[in-house]
Design an enzyme around this catalytic site. Structure first.
Site, PDB file in Angstrom:
ATOM      1  N   GLU A 196       0.815  -1.215   0.000  1.00 21.46           N
ATOM      2  CA  GLU A 196       0.000   0.000   0.000  1.00 21.46           C
ATOM      3  C   GLU A 196       0.854   1.273   0.000  1.00 21.46           C
ATOM      4  O   GLU A 196       0.566   2.217  -0.737  1.00 21.46           O
ATOM      5  CB  GLU A 196      -0.942   0.010   1.220  1.00 21.46           C
ATOM      6  CG  GLU A 196      -2.051  -1.021   1.174  1.00 21.46           C
ATOM      7  CD  GLU A 196      -3.145  -0.657   0.198  1.00 21.46           C
ATOM      8  OE1 GLU A 196      -3.088   0.437  -0.407  1.00 21.46           O
ATOM      9  OE2 GLU A 196      -4.076  -1.468   0.023  1.00 21.46           O
ATOM     10  N   SER A 197       1.884   1.308   0.826  1.00 22.21           N
ATOM     11  CA  SER A 197       2.588   2.593   1.035  1.00 22.21           C
ATOM     12  C   SER A 197       4.093   2.476   1.148  1.00 22.21           C
ATOM     13  O   SER A 197       4.753   3.480   1.442  1.00 22.21           O
ATOM     14  CB  SER A 197       2.060   3.248   2.319  1.00 22.21           C
ATOM     15  OG  SER A 197       2.476   2.495   3.456  1.00 22.21           O
TER      16      SER A 197
END
Length: 371
Positions: free
Chosen positions: A235-236
């Site tokens: 995700e990040s």
């Protein structure tokens, strides 16, 4: 065919004549002379599987066969064997060993109905066992996805109805495209070699900061913390201040609405974000509680990425096509087939495949597990 023969370079259907399902084969043995029935029961694994309603398979443990360091087993070979057991409507007992010799010895001694190994045909023949390619002699489907091309199913006797049925199943599975799709999902090249150095650097530097939060939150929701960390990295890259052009934010990249529903007040707070992401992922797992693991994980990940509504739409379309909507390979195949016309589908397949790769990397890297 003598019990020591193997299919070699010939397609497996050439070696084994029958394509009867297991229950039909069970009936056919009743027509044999009494001495033949007694001989088969003394020698073959077929009757044992039918009578005990249990298929015992032993496998070497490697990236092509099975990843055996998670709560729920997964892997190209494992999924193929699991699918075969389901086709027979019998319970699968799957056991792993560290080397091919151990797997072959278990078949030889009758401790396993068959083995999945990467042993050469010469090694199989030297043990007076029978084997055939687990891809119906189509090694390219494995090679193209970075998997071991020497993947074989090994039986005690080539003329055992169980080995004949399994051989026919493998070639039918190749023909209907399942083997190709499974190999695509378990692609070892989904992350390029040069990227692993960067990933390893990121995880080494950032994992220690958030590991305790991943572990405690995962324990609350009974989720593997390594999987939760793999989601966070996808995700990040484990950066709590990440933000996308569409407005998702934080380490677990939650939308505003999802964060609010999960009780997250500050999406940039890593502990809150991990909590919110774990809670939402747990909701997705519960949504697919009728699907067995490891497939349930993959369904939940696609829903985490696309939203459960999009998954429900695809399931409805699969059902309308007469396909099992709760089979991961069917959902994955649908996403792959339609990704050219819907970019979200392509993103979803990449999303879940990369998380699987990150999970395996984290689990198999001692310095990450022991940080």
């Amino acid at each position: 065919m003598h019990s020591s023969s193997v299919s070699g370079s010939r397609p497996c259907l050439h070696s084994f004549k029958t394509t009867l399902p297991l229950k039909a084969l069970a009936f056919s043995t009743m027509m044999l002379p009494l001495h033949s029935i007694n001989a088969s029961k003394a020698t073959y694994q077929f009757d044992t599987v039918v009578n005990q309603n249990r298929l015992i398979v032993v496998s070497v443990e490697n990236p092509t066969t099975v990843f055996d360091k998670t709560t729920h087993l997964h892997g190209f070979g494992y999924d193929l064997v699991r699918s075969y057991a389901n086709s027979l409507n019998v319970k699968l007992e799957f056991r792993t060993v560290k080397d091919n010799a151990s797997a072959l010895n278990m078949v030889k001694s009758g401790k396993a109905n068959f083995a999945m190994t990467t042993a050469s045909f010469q090694a199989i023949e030297d043990k007076h066992l029978a084997g055939f390619s687990a891809t119906c002699d189509d090694s390219s489907v494995l090679e193209d996805n970075g998997l071991n091309v020497n993947l074989n199913w090994v039986f005690k006797h080539a003329n055992d109805p169980l080995s004949q049925n399994a051989s026919a199943y493998i070639c039918n599975t190749k023909q209907n495209g399942t083997i190709s799709q499974l190999a695509s999902f378990y692609n070892r090249n989904v992350v390029k070699d040069e990227s692993w150095d960067i990933i390893q650097r990121d995880l080494t530097n950032r994992m220690p900061i958030y590991k305790a939060s991943f572990q405690s939150t995962a324990e609350t929701y009974d989720i593997d913390w390594h999987l939760l960390a793999a989601i966070g990295y996808q995700e990040s890259y484990l950066k709590p201040n990440s933000v996308s052009p569409t407005g998702v934010r934080g380490l677990m990249m939650l939308t505003h609405n999802t964060a609010k529903a999960m009780g997250v007040n500050d999406r940039t707070d890593p502990s809150q974000s991990i909590e919110g992401g774990a809670k939402y992922y747990d909701l997705m797992l519960n949504r697919y509680s009728n699907i067995s693991y490891p497939d349930r994980n993959w369904y939940a990940l696609v829903a985490y990425n696309m939203g459960p509504g999009a998954v429900s739409q695809i399931q409805s379309r699969l059902k309308a096509q007469g396909k099992n909507p709760n089979s991961w390979i069917n959902l994955y195949s649908y996403l792959e087939r339609h990704k050219a016309s819907n970019s979200r589908y392509g993103q979803a397949t990449q999303y879940v495949t990369r998380i699987r790769a990150y999970l395996e990397h984290i689990k198999s890297t001692p310095q990450l597990v022991n940080l």
